[in-house]
Write an enzyme that holds these catalytic residues in place. Sequence first.
Site, PDB file in Angstrom:
ATOM      1  N   ASN A  88       0.857  -1.189   0.000  1.00  0.00           N
ATOM      2  CA  ASN A  88       0.000   0.000   0.000  1.00  0.00           C
ATOM      3  C   ASN A  88       0.898   1.247   0.000  1.00  0.00           C
ATOM      4  O   ASN A  88       1.681   1.440   0.941  1.00  0.00           O
ATOM      5  CB  ASN A  88      -0.885  -0.054   1.256  1.00  0.00           C
ATOM      6  N   LEU A  89       0.778   2.067  -1.000  1.00  0.00           N
ATOM      7  CA  LEU A  89       1.640   3.258  -1.077  1.00  0.00           C
ATOM      8  C   LEU A  89       1.083   4.436  -0.275  1.00  0.00           C
ATOM      9  O   LEU A  89       1.752   5.482  -0.167  1.00  0.00           O
ATOM     10  CB  LEU A  89       1.846   3.670  -2.542  1.00  0.00           C
ATOM     11  N   LYS A  90      -0.142   4.286   0.260  1.00  0.00           N
ATOM     12  CA  LYS A  90      -0.776   5.361   1.050  1.00  0.00           C
ATOM     13  C   LYS A  90      -0.614   6.687   0.287  1.00  0.00           C
ATOM     14  O   LYS A  90      -0.846   6.732  -0.919  1.00  0.00           O
ATOM     15  CB  LYS A  90      -0.184   5.387   2.465  1.00  0.00           C
ATOM     16  N   HIS A  95      -9.672   0.430   5.411  1.00  0.00           N
ATOM     17  CA  HIS A  95      -8.320   0.536   5.966  1.00  0.00           C
ATOM     18  C   HIS A  95      -8.372   1.371   7.241  1.00  0.00           C
ATOM     19  O   HIS A  95      -9.226   2.259   7.386  1.00  0.00           O
ATOM     20  CB  HIS A  95      -7.360   1.159   4.946  1.00  0.00           C
ATOM     21  N   GLU A 117      -4.949  -5.587  11.281  1.00  0.00           N
ATOM     22  CA  GLU A 117      -3.872  -4.622  11.482  1.00  0.00           C
ATOM     23  C   GLU A 117      -4.085  -3.892  12.805  1.00  0.00           C
ATOM     24  O   GLU A 117      -4.978  -3.031  12.894  1.00  0.00           O
ATOM     25  CB  GLU A 117      -3.869  -3.557  10.382  1.00  0.00           C
ATOM     26  N   ILE A 122       0.992   0.174  13.167  1.00  0.00           N
ATOM     27  CA  ILE A 122       1.122   0.644  11.784  1.00  0.00           C
ATOM     28  C   ILE A 122       2.202   1.712  11.692  1.00  0.00           C
ATOM     29  O   ILE A 122       2.215   2.669  12.465  1.00  0.00           O
ATOM     30  CB  ILE A 122      -0.226   1.185  11.259  1.00  0.00           C
ATOM     31  N   GLY A 173       3.896  -2.924  10.353  1.00  0.00           N
ATOM     32  CA  GLY A 173       5.302  -3.102  10.704  1.00  0.00           C
ATOM     33  C   GLY A 173       6.047  -4.180   9.945  1.00  0.00           C
ATOM     34  O   GLY A 173       7.212  -4.470  10.242  1.00  0.00           O
ATOM     35  N   ALA A 214       3.296  -1.200   3.981  1.00  0.00           N
ATOM     36  CA  ALA A 214       3.437   0.088   3.310  1.00  0.00           C
ATOM     37  C   ALA A 214       4.848   0.639   3.472  1.00  0.00           C
ATOM     38  O   ALA A 214       5.654   0.601   2.558  1.00  0.00           O
ATOM     39  CB  ALA A 214       2.403   1.071   3.861  1.00  0.00           C
ATOM     40  N   SER A 215       5.152   1.162   4.680  1.00  0.00           N
ATOM     41  CA  SER A 215       6.385   1.925   4.841  1.00  0.00           C
ATOM     42  C   SER A 215       7.638   1.136   4.530  1.00  0.00           C
ATOM     43  O   SER A 215       8.625   1.714   4.058  1.00  0.00           O
ATOM     44  CB  SER A 215       6.458   2.513   6.260  1.00  0.00           C
TER      45      SER A 215
HETATM   46  O1  LIG Z   1      -1.653  -0.738   4.587  1.00  0.00           O
HETATM   47  C1  LIG Z   1      -0.648  -0.981   5.236  1.00  0.00           C
HETATM   48  C2  LIG Z   1      -0.618  -0.965   6.675  1.00  0.00           C
HETATM   49  O2  LIG Z   1      -1.311   0.099   7.240  1.00  0.00           O
HETATM   50  C3  LIG Z   1       0.726  -1.198   7.294  1.00  0.00           C
HETATM   51  O3  LIG Z   1       1.555  -0.081   7.174  1.00  0.00           O
HETATM   52  P1  LIG Z   1       3.094  -0.247   7.587  1.00  0.00           P
HETATM   53  O4  LIG Z   1       3.646  -1.390   6.782  1.00  0.00           O
HETATM   54  O5  LIG Z   1       3.734   1.057   7.225  1.00  0.00           O
HETATM   55  O6  LIG Z   1       3.139  -0.541   9.045  1.00  0.00           O
END
Ligand SMILES: O=C[C@H](O)COP(=O)(O)O
Length: 214
Positions: free
Chosen positions: A6-8, A85, A133, A138, A173, A194-195
């Site tokens: 997920n690139l948010k 989400h 999640e 997160i 994470g 994501a991150s």
């Molecule tokens: O959509 C992804 C999640 O919210 C996890 O985010 P993260 O991998 O940055 O902790």
Amino acid sequence: MFVLVNLKTYPCDPLEVAAAVRDVDEETDARIAVAPQAAHLERVAETGAETWAQHVDPIDYGSNTGHTLAETVADAGADGTLINHSEQRLKLADIDGAVRAAQRADLETIVCANNPAQIGAAAALGPDAVAVEPPELIGTGTPVSQADPDIVEDAVDAAANVDDDVDVLCGAGISTGDDVVAASDLGAEGVLLASGVAKADDPRAALEDLVDPL
Ligand SMILES: O=C[C@H](O)COP(=O)(O)O
């Protein structure tokens, strides 16, 4: 394992990440997909990477200014969509409506939830998958699969008790291959992250590390 990146709204290059997703997907048995912002869906899908939306609204064609229509997401080339989400929470009736809208547009669906109780409720709505999640993990780099393994196992049980056909992913994470293996060992069929990729100096290397042990 399904690895959904997920690139948010991170300030990464969505086309660079998408090209890495496409290439690494071809080199591994894992399934890898990318969820860019809505405005980037079409260009990301054109790279050939499996492309997901981050959200669709529980609406049909019509007077819905500022909303995201499932059919438009599908026309842009998306294969699936996240729903509910943690950063785009919906009411229960709207989660149900968004799942129906996505199914109407032939989009695969993953409904996110905070904990096993919500996972059971989400599974009852008939999505293809659910993703647990814990919001507090997160973006922390502390992997749910190691920091809170019980929540993953309990989510797997909660979904299975409702509908055995609903896959379970876990997220928060996750950033290394070891985290993905730990998630798999707990019964998850995929990870949502994501991150670990979107904020990496080298997203391709981060992806390669994620799927290396699979
Ligand atoms: O959509 C992804 C999640 O919210 C996890 O985010 P993260 O991998 O940055 O902790």
